[in-house]
Design a protein around this motif. Structure first.
Motif, PDB file in Angstrom:
ATOM      1  N   VAL A   1      11.781  11.698  14.857  1.00  8.59           N
ATOM      2  CA  VAL A   1      12.188  11.749  13.456  1.00  8.59           C
ATOM      3  C   VAL A   1      11.305  12.709  12.678  1.00  8.59           C
ATOM      4  CG1 VAL A   1      13.065   9.380  13.467  1.00  8.59           C
ATOM      5  CG2 VAL A   1      10.719   9.808  12.775  1.00  8.59           C
ATOM      6  N   VAL A   2      11.807  13.167  11.556  1.00  8.21           N
ATOM      7  CA  VAL A   2      11.012  13.882  10.560  1.00  8.21           C
ATOM      8  C   VAL A   2      11.112  13.052   9.279  1.00  8.21           C
ATOM      9  CG1 VAL A   2      10.695  15.996   9.228  1.00  8.21           C
ATOM     10  CG2 VAL A   2      11.470  16.132  11.602  1.00  8.21           C
ATOM     11  N   LEU A   3       9.952  12.611   8.790  1.00  9.88           N
ATOM     12  CA  LEU A   3       9.874  11.815   7.572  1.00  9.88           C
ATOM     13  C   LEU A   3       9.213  12.634   6.477  1.00  9.88           C
ATOM     14  CD1 LEU A   3       8.538   8.524   9.187  1.00  9.88           C
ATOM     15  CD2 LEU A   3      10.910   9.092   8.653  1.00  9.88           C
ATOM     16  N   GLY A   4       9.568  12.366   5.236  1.00 19.16           N
ATOM     17  CA  GLY A   4       8.983  13.147   4.162  1.00 19.16           C
ATOM     18  C   GLY A   4       8.876  12.390   2.858  1.00 19.16           C
ATOM     19  N   ASP A   5       8.104  12.981   1.958  1.00 11.10           N
ATOM     20  CA  ASP A   5       8.000  12.521   0.580  1.00 11.10           C
ATOM     21  C   ASP A   5       7.695  13.747  -0.280  1.00 11.10           C
ATOM     22  OD1 ASP A   5       5.258  13.041   0.790  1.00 11.10           O
ATOM     23  OD2 ASP A   5       4.681  10.938   0.852  1.00 11.10           O
ATOM     24  N   LYS A   6       7.274  13.540  -1.516  1.00 11.65           N
ATOM     25  CA  LYS A   6       7.048  14.664  -2.426  1.00 11.65           C
ATOM     26  C   LYS A   6       5.869  15.546  -2.014  1.00 11.65           C
ATOM     27  CE  LYS A   6       4.298  11.847  -5.554  1.00 11.65           C
ATOM     28  NZ  LYS A   6       4.238  11.228  -6.873  1.00 11.65           N
ATOM     29  N   THR A   7       5.024  15.070  -1.080  1.00 11.72           N
ATOM     30  CA  THR A   7       3.846  15.841  -0.678  1.00 11.72           C
ATOM     31  C   THR A   7       4.031  16.604   0.627  1.00 11.72           C
ATOM     32  OG1 THR A   7       2.817  13.999   0.519  1.00 11.72           O
ATOM     33  CG2 THR A   7       2.331  14.198  -1.842  1.00 11.72           C
ATOM     34  N   GLY A   8       5.144  16.390   1.326  1.00 17.45           N
ATOM     35  CA  GLY A   8       5.372  17.108   2.570  1.00 17.45           C
ATOM     36  C   GLY A   8       6.207  16.323   3.553  1.00 17.45           C
TER      37      GLY A   8
ATOM     38  N   MET B   1       0.845  -1.181   0.000  1.00 18.05           N
ATOM     39  CA  MET B   1       0.000   0.000   0.000  1.00 18.05           C
ATOM     40  C   MET B   1       0.886   1.239   0.000  1.00 18.05           C
ATOM     41  SD  MET B   1      -2.595   1.023   3.025  1.00 18.05           S
ATOM     42  CE  MET B   1      -3.546   2.478   2.954  1.00 18.05           C
ATOM     43  N   ASN B   2       0.790   2.040  -1.026  1.00 17.72           N
ATOM     44  CA  ASN B   2       1.530   3.290  -1.080  1.00 17.72           C
ATOM     45  C   ASN B   2       0.676   4.396  -0.497  1.00 17.72           C
ATOM     46  OD1 ASN B   2       3.689   2.103  -2.345  1.00 17.72           O
ATOM     47  ND2 ASN B   2       2.973   2.579  -4.395  1.00 17.72           N
ATOM     48  N   ILE B   3       1.216   5.061   0.521  1.00 16.40           N
ATOM     49  CA  ILE B   3       0.503   6.165   1.153  1.00 16.40           C
ATOM     50  C   ILE B   3       1.424   7.371   1.149  1.00 16.40           C
ATOM     51  CG2 ILE B   3       1.192   5.580   3.503  1.00 16.40           C
ATOM     52  CD1 ILE B   3      -1.765   6.414   4.261  1.00 16.40           C
ATOM     53  N   LEU B   4       0.870   8.543   0.951  1.00 17.78           N
ATOM     54  CA  LEU B   4       1.641   9.778   0.915  1.00 17.78           C
ATOM     55  C   LEU B   4       1.487  10.516   2.242  1.00 17.78           C
ATOM     56  CD1 LEU B   4       0.596  10.951  -2.654  1.00 17.78           C
ATOM     57  CD2 LEU B   4       2.722   9.801  -1.999  1.00 17.78           C
ATOM     58  N   VAL B   5       2.456  11.337   2.567  1.00 18.60           N
ATOM     59  CA  VAL B   5       2.429  12.107   3.813  1.00 18.60           C
ATOM     60  C   VAL B   5       1.141  12.926   3.913  1.00 18.60           C
ATOM     61  CG1 VAL B   5       3.504  14.046   5.020  1.00 18.60           C
ATOM     62  CG2 VAL B   5       4.917  12.179   4.189  1.00 18.60           C
ATOM     63  N   GLU B   6       0.707  13.512   2.830  1.00 20.18           N
ATOM     64  CA  GLU B   6      -0.498  14.351   2.883  1.00 20.18           C
ATOM     65  C   GLU B   6      -1.758  13.553   3.212  1.00 20.18           C
ATOM     66  OE1 GLU B   6      -1.595  14.394  -1.888  1.00 20.18           O
ATOM     67  OE2 GLU B   6      -0.969  16.232  -0.931  1.00 20.18           O
ATOM     68  N   GLN B   7      -1.707  12.228   3.120  1.00 15.19           N
ATOM     69  CA  GLN B   7      -2.861  11.376   3.407  1.00 15.19           C
ATOM     70  C   GLN B   7      -2.864  10.843   4.841  1.00 15.19           C
ATOM     71  OE1 GLN B   7      -1.890   8.594   0.298  1.00 15.19           O
ATOM     72  NE2 GLN B   7      -3.535   9.370  -1.024  1.00 15.19           N
ATOM     73  N   LEU B   8      -1.817  11.125   5.614  1.00 15.03           N
ATOM     74  CA  LEU B   8      -1.703  10.581   6.968  1.00 15.03           C
ATOM     75  C   LEU B   8      -2.560  11.355   7.956  1.00 15.03           C
ATOM     76  CD1 LEU B   8       2.149   9.961   7.109  1.00 15.03           C
ATOM     77  CD2 LEU B   8       0.343   8.292   6.707  1.00 15.03           C
ATOM     78  N   ASN B   9      -3.036  10.642   8.979  1.00 14.54           N
ATOM     79  CA  ASN B   9      -3.820  11.231  10.060  1.00 14.54           C
ATOM     80  C   ASN B   9      -3.083  11.034  11.379  1.00 14.54           C
ATOM     81  OD1 ASN B   9      -6.170  11.918   8.460  1.00 14.54           O
ATOM     82  ND2 ASN B   9      -6.515   9.719   8.308  1.00 14.54           N
ATOM     83  N   PRO B  10      -3.283  11.934  12.362  1.00 15.81           N
ATOM     84  CA  PRO B  10      -2.628  11.772  13.665  1.00 15.81           C
ATOM     85  C   PRO B  10      -2.945  10.421  14.297  1.00 15.81           C
ATOM     86  CG  PRO B  10      -3.655  13.927  13.504  1.00 15.81           C
ATOM     87  CD  PRO B  10      -4.102  13.135  12.296  1.00 15.81           C
ATOM     88  N   GLY B  11      -1.919   9.771  14.831  1.00 18.95           N
ATOM     89  CA  GLY B  11      -2.076   8.499  15.502  1.00 18.95           C
ATOM     90  C   GLY B  11      -2.145   7.288  14.587  1.00 18.95           C
ATOM     91  N   GLN B  12      -2.122   7.509  13.290  1.00 28.24           N
ATOM     92  CA  GLN B  12      -2.215   6.414  12.334  1.00 28.24           C
ATOM     93  C   GLN B  12      -0.895   5.658  12.256  1.00 28.24           C
ATOM     94  OE1 GLN B  12      -3.263   7.800   8.427  1.00 28.24           O
ATOM     95  NE2 GLN B  12      -3.059   5.795   7.482  1.00 28.24           N
ATOM     96  N   GLU B  13      -0.965   4.332  12.298  1.00 21.68           N
ATOM     97  CA  GLU B  13       0.225   3.512  12.100  1.00 21.68           C
ATOM     98  C   GLU B  13       0.428   3.315  10.609  1.00 21.68           C
ATOM     99  OE1 GLU B  13       0.687  -0.068  14.310  1.00 21.68           O
ATOM    100  OE2 GLU B  13      -0.120   0.836  16.124  1.00 21.68           O
ATOM    101  N   VAL B  14       1.687   3.388  10.185  1.00 23.51           N
ATOM    102  CA  VAL B  14       2.000   3.312   8.771  1.00 23.51           C
ATOM    103  C   VAL B  14       3.143   2.338   8.559  1.00 23.51           C
ATOM    104  CG1 VAL B  14       2.831   4.624   6.786  1.00 23.51           C
ATOM    105  CG2 VAL B  14       1.320   5.700   8.423  1.00 23.51           C
TER     106      VAL B  14
END
Length: 55
Positions: free
Chosen positions: A38-45, A1-14
């Motif tokens: 940590v600070v994690l990122g991708d092309k969306t933030g 499952m590919n998920i982008l940073v902009e699609q994440l919600n607080p408390g969500q496990e990824v």
């Protein structure tokens, strides 16, 4: 499952692959150990993450 940073919600496990932008090993407030910030990122933030320090 590919998920982008902009699609994440607080408390969500990824389970995914992100760029590691920064990492810090910080002491717990009660002084009994450490946690990893940590600070994690991708092309969306970027997003902050915290968790138990690896042993």
């Amino acid at each position: 499952m590919n998920i982008l940073v902009e699609q994440l919600n607080p408390g969500q496990e990824v389970d995914g692959v992100f760029a590691l932008k920064s990492k810090k090993l910080l002491p717990l407030r009660n002084g009994t150990g450490h946690y990893l910030a940590v600070v994690l990122g991708d092309k969306t933030g970027q997003i902050d993450g915290r968790g138990p320090a690896p042993t």
